[in-house]
Design an enzyme around this catalytic site. Structure first.
Site, PDB file in Angstrom:
ATOM      1  N   ASN A 105       0.811  -1.222   0.000  1.00 27.34           N
ATOM      2  CA  ASN A 105       0.000   0.000   0.000  1.00 27.34           C
ATOM      3  C   ASN A 105       0.844   1.273   0.000  1.00 27.34           C
ATOM      4  O   ASN A 105       0.356   2.329  -0.403  1.00 27.34           O
ATOM      5  CB  ASN A 105      -0.917  -0.016   1.239  1.00 27.34           C
ATOM      6  CG  ASN A 105      -1.627   1.298   1.437  1.00 27.34           C
ATOM      7  OD1 ASN A 105      -2.578   1.618   0.715  1.00 27.34           O
ATOM      8  ND2 ASN A 105      -1.177   2.103   2.398  1.00 27.34           N
ATOM      9  N   TYR A 172       4.182   9.319 -11.111  1.00 30.48           N
ATOM     10  CA  TYR A 172       3.250   8.494 -10.329  1.00 30.48           C
ATOM     11  C   TYR A 172       2.618   7.434 -11.230  1.00 30.48           C
ATOM     12  O   TYR A 172       2.571   6.246 -10.898  1.00 30.48           O
ATOM     13  CB  TYR A 172       2.177   9.419  -9.735  1.00 30.48           C
ATOM     14  CG  TYR A 172       1.156   8.748  -8.855  1.00 30.48           C
ATOM     15  CD1 TYR A 172       1.407   8.539  -7.500  1.00 30.48           C
ATOM     16  CD2 TYR A 172      -0.075   8.335  -9.367  1.00 30.48           C
ATOM     17  CE1 TYR A 172       0.464   7.940  -6.677  1.00 30.48           C
ATOM     18  CE2 TYR A 172      -1.021   7.730  -8.562  1.00 30.48           C
ATOM     19  CZ  TYR A 172      -0.748   7.540  -7.220  1.00 30.48           C
ATOM     20  OH  TYR A 172      -1.686   6.936  -6.420  1.00 30.48           O
ATOM     21  N   LYS A 176       2.811   3.325 -11.205  1.00 34.30           N
ATOM     22  CA  LYS A 176       1.615   2.481 -11.033  1.00 34.30           C
ATOM     23  C   LYS A 176       1.425   1.526 -12.223  1.00 34.30           C
ATOM     24  O   LYS A 176       0.988   0.391 -12.054  1.00 34.30           O
ATOM     25  CB  LYS A 176       0.374   3.356 -10.825  1.00 34.30           C
ATOM     26  CG  LYS A 176       0.396   4.178  -9.530  1.00 34.30           C
ATOM     27  CD  LYS A 176       0.461   3.306  -8.276  1.00 34.30           C
ATOM     28  CE  LYS A 176       0.226   4.093  -6.999  1.00 34.30           C
ATOM     29  NZ  LYS A 176       0.301   3.275  -5.785  1.00 34.30           N
ATOM     30  N   THR A 207      -8.308  10.922   1.091  1.00 30.93           N
ATOM     31  CA  THR A 207      -7.262  10.626   2.070  1.00 30.93           C
ATOM     32  C   THR A 207      -6.315  11.833   2.146  1.00 30.93           C
ATOM     33  O   THR A 207      -6.339  12.687   1.262  1.00 30.93           O
ATOM     34  CB  THR A 207      -6.412   9.394   1.684  1.00 30.93           C
ATOM     35  OG1 THR A 207      -5.538   9.755   0.608  1.00 30.93           O
ATOM     36  CG2 THR A 207      -7.260   8.204   1.289  1.00 30.93           C
TER      37      THR A 207
HETATM   38  P1  NAP Z   1      -1.236   8.036   2.488  1.00 34.69           P
HETATM   39  O1  NAP Z   1      -2.235   8.178   3.552  1.00 34.69           O
HETATM   40  O2  NAP Z   1      -0.222   9.116   2.306  1.00 34.69           O
HETATM   41  O3  NAP Z   1      -0.502   6.649   2.621  1.00 34.69           O
HETATM   42  C1  NAP Z   1       0.721   6.370   2.018  1.00 34.69           C
HETATM   43  C2  NAP Z   1       1.582   5.719   3.048  1.00 34.69           C
HETATM   44  O4  NAP Z   1       2.789   5.261   2.432  1.00 34.69           O
HETATM   45  C3  NAP Z   1       1.967   6.674   4.178  1.00 34.69           C
HETATM   46  O5  NAP Z   1       1.687   6.053   5.402  1.00 34.69           O
HETATM   47  C4  NAP Z   1       3.468   6.864   3.974  1.00 34.69           C
HETATM   48  O6  NAP Z   1       4.220   6.951   5.172  1.00 34.69           O
HETATM   49  C5  NAP Z   1       3.848   5.545   3.326  1.00 34.69           C
HETATM   50  N1  NAP Z   1       5.153   5.652   2.663  1.00 34.69           N
HETATM   51  C6  NAP Z   1       5.621   6.621   1.847  1.00 34.69           C
HETATM   52  N2  NAP Z   1       6.875   6.343   1.454  1.00 34.69           N
HETATM   53  C7  NAP Z   1       7.209   5.171   2.046  1.00 34.69           C
HETATM   54  C8  NAP Z   1       8.387   4.375   2.048  1.00 34.69           C
HETATM   55  N3  NAP Z   1       9.468   4.725   1.362  1.00 34.69           N
HETATM   56  N4  NAP Z   1       8.374   3.224   2.783  1.00 34.69           N
HETATM   57  C9  NAP Z   1       7.292   2.874   3.502  1.00 34.69           C
HETATM   58  N5  NAP Z   1       6.151   3.594   3.545  1.00 34.69           N
HETATM   59  C10 NAP Z   1       6.123   4.725   2.826  1.00 34.69           C
HETATM   60  O7  NAP Z   1      -1.979   7.877   1.102  1.00 34.69           O
HETATM   61  P2  NAP Z   1      -3.220   6.996   0.643  1.00 34.69           P
HETATM   62  O8  NAP Z   1      -4.057   7.880  -0.161  1.00 34.69           O
HETATM   63  O9  NAP Z   1      -3.807   6.240   1.763  1.00 34.69           O
HETATM   64  O10 NAP Z   1      -2.481   6.019  -0.361  1.00 34.69           O
HETATM   65  C11 NAP Z   1      -2.312   4.642  -0.159  1.00 34.69           C
HETATM   66  C12 NAP Z   1      -2.049   3.969  -1.487  1.00 34.69           C
HETATM   67  O11 NAP Z   1      -3.183   4.168  -2.349  1.00 34.69           O
HETATM   68  C13 NAP Z   1      -0.844   4.563  -2.228  1.00 34.69           C
HETATM   69  O12 NAP Z   1      -0.129   3.526  -2.867  1.00 34.69           O
HETATM   70  C14 NAP Z   1      -1.485   5.474  -3.253  1.00 34.69           C
HETATM   71  O13 NAP Z   1      -0.683   5.674  -4.377  1.00 34.69           O
HETATM   72  C15 NAP Z   1      -2.755   4.685  -3.582  1.00 34.69           C
HETATM   73  N6  NAP Z   1      -3.811   5.506  -4.189  1.00 34.69           N
HETATM   74  C16 NAP Z   1      -4.411   6.517  -3.487  1.00 34.69           C
HETATM   75  C17 NAP Z   1      -5.420   7.247  -4.130  1.00 34.69           C
HETATM   76  C18 NAP Z   1      -6.141   8.375  -3.427  1.00 34.69           C
HETATM   77  O14 NAP Z   1      -6.988   9.006  -4.058  1.00 34.69           O
HETATM   78  N7  NAP Z   1      -5.881   8.645  -2.177  1.00 34.69           N
HETATM   79  C19 NAP Z   1      -5.798   6.960  -5.427  1.00 34.69           C
HETATM   80  C20 NAP Z   1      -5.162   5.922  -6.088  1.00 34.69           C
HETATM   81  C21 NAP Z   1      -4.173   5.189  -5.459  1.00 34.69           C
HETATM   82  P3  NAP Z   1       4.301   8.309   6.021  1.00 34.69           P
HETATM   83  O15 NAP Z   1       2.940   8.508   6.567  1.00 34.69           O
HETATM   84  O16 NAP Z   1       5.306   7.976   7.074  1.00 34.69           O
HETATM   85  O17 NAP Z   1       4.704   9.357   5.055  1.00 34.69           O
END
Ligand code: NAP
Length: 279
Positions: A105, A172, A176, A207
């Protein structure tokens, strides 16, 4: 029910951020009866000091909060670091005797902009976390799954940007697309071992990633010369179901992919986008 009696041991990377998808997945898998290990960065990346990271104690706080739902522990791990990733999987196996489900994730939301203005560092960070990180975690889990000979599940949170390229999101999106390609190749290689490998492709999910300073909403709003709120409502109108998704709606799909009901599903990249992405 004790941890060892629970049906699955699941590891969710990038799960410490309050309001994030990883936390929702951990919560749902606990409710499904899994033992859950949550991992997160929990510290500033020395090579990316400007990247916003919540304090290290946030992962601990999340674990305390979720502890009421079932057995949950945490490990700090940078998914870009081969030695840290291998040590993370080894420590899950040492502590619980096995790993059954890996959820990739972890993700980053920075480095947005036109390719002509993009720095190599921004490109690299996206690829390192969301392509190489998925490779390293999947490889380490797959080695354990194959050695154990009892199947396993690898579920990667990709994106609708892994299906269609979008402006300002090249790094990004490339990461992906790579994660989905890796998912398909691994599904071929690991199928004979009874291991399924799938991706979930979220659309626009509410988020903190979207609203980080310099994050998606801010950058797109600026690009279209409008206030962030006006841009949000424009995006909402482009989603057939007329709203942003919620983290627990991604968690539902992960829960299903981790369950016996999805035993014959592999190599899939499932859209959870409210219809924003359809292929
Ligand atoms: P988020 O809350 O920012 O979660 C991302 C997490 O990844 C954070 O906890 C971050 O840690 C962690 N992270 C970043 N770099 C890292 C590293 N080098 N090693 C380990 N952990 C790391 O964002 P989210 O929206 O929940 O996203 C979760 C996943 O869903 C991601 O892969 C994102 O690309 C995908 N996604 C999200 C959306 C959306 O609309 N939100 C849409 C499509 C896909 P820290 O908190 O310590 O920075």
């Amino acid at each position: 029910m004790s941890g060892s009696e629970r049906p699955h041991v699941a590891l969710v990377t990038g799960a410490g951020r309050p309001g994030g998808i990883g936390r929702a997945i951990a919560e749902r898998l606990l409710a499904d009866g899994c033992t859950v290990v949550m991992s997160d960065l929990g510290a500033r990346m020395p090579d990316n000091p400007d990247y916003e990271v919540p304090s290290a104690s946030e992962l601990d706080r999340t674990i305390d909060e979720l502890g009421e739902l079932g057995p949950v522990t945490g490990i700090r791990c940078d998914v870009r670091d081969e030695a840290e990733v291998d040590a993370m999987i080894a420590s899950v196996v040492a502590e619980h005797g096995r790993l059954d489900v890996l959820v990739n994730n972890a993700g980053v939301g920075g480095g947005l902009g036109e390719v002509v203005d993009m720095s190599l560092a921004d490109w690299q960070l996206n690829l390192d976390v969301m392509a190489t990180g998925v490779f390293l975690c999947s490889r380490a889990a797959a080695r354990h799954f194959v050695e154990r000979g009892a199947g396993g599940r690898i579920i990667t949170i990709a994106s609708q940007a892994g299906k269609s390229g979008m402006p300002l999101l090249a790094a990004y999106s490339a990461a992906k697309f790579a994660a989905i390609g890796l998912t398909q190749s691994l599904a071929h290689e690991l199928g004979p071992h009874g291991i399924t490998v799938n991706a979930v492709c979220p659309g626009t999910i509410d988020t903190p990633l979207l609203d980080l300073p310099g994050g998606l909403m801010e950058v797109y709003a600026r690009r279209f010369g409008m206030e962030k709120e006006r841009y949000r409502s424009r995006v909402t109108k482009a989603i057939p179901l007329g709203r942003f998704g919620q983290p627990d709606e991604i968690a539902s799909c992960v829960s299903w992919l981790a369950s016996e009901d999805a035993a014959f599903v592999t190599g899939a990249a499932i859209n959870v986008t409210g219809g924003q992405e359809m292929h």
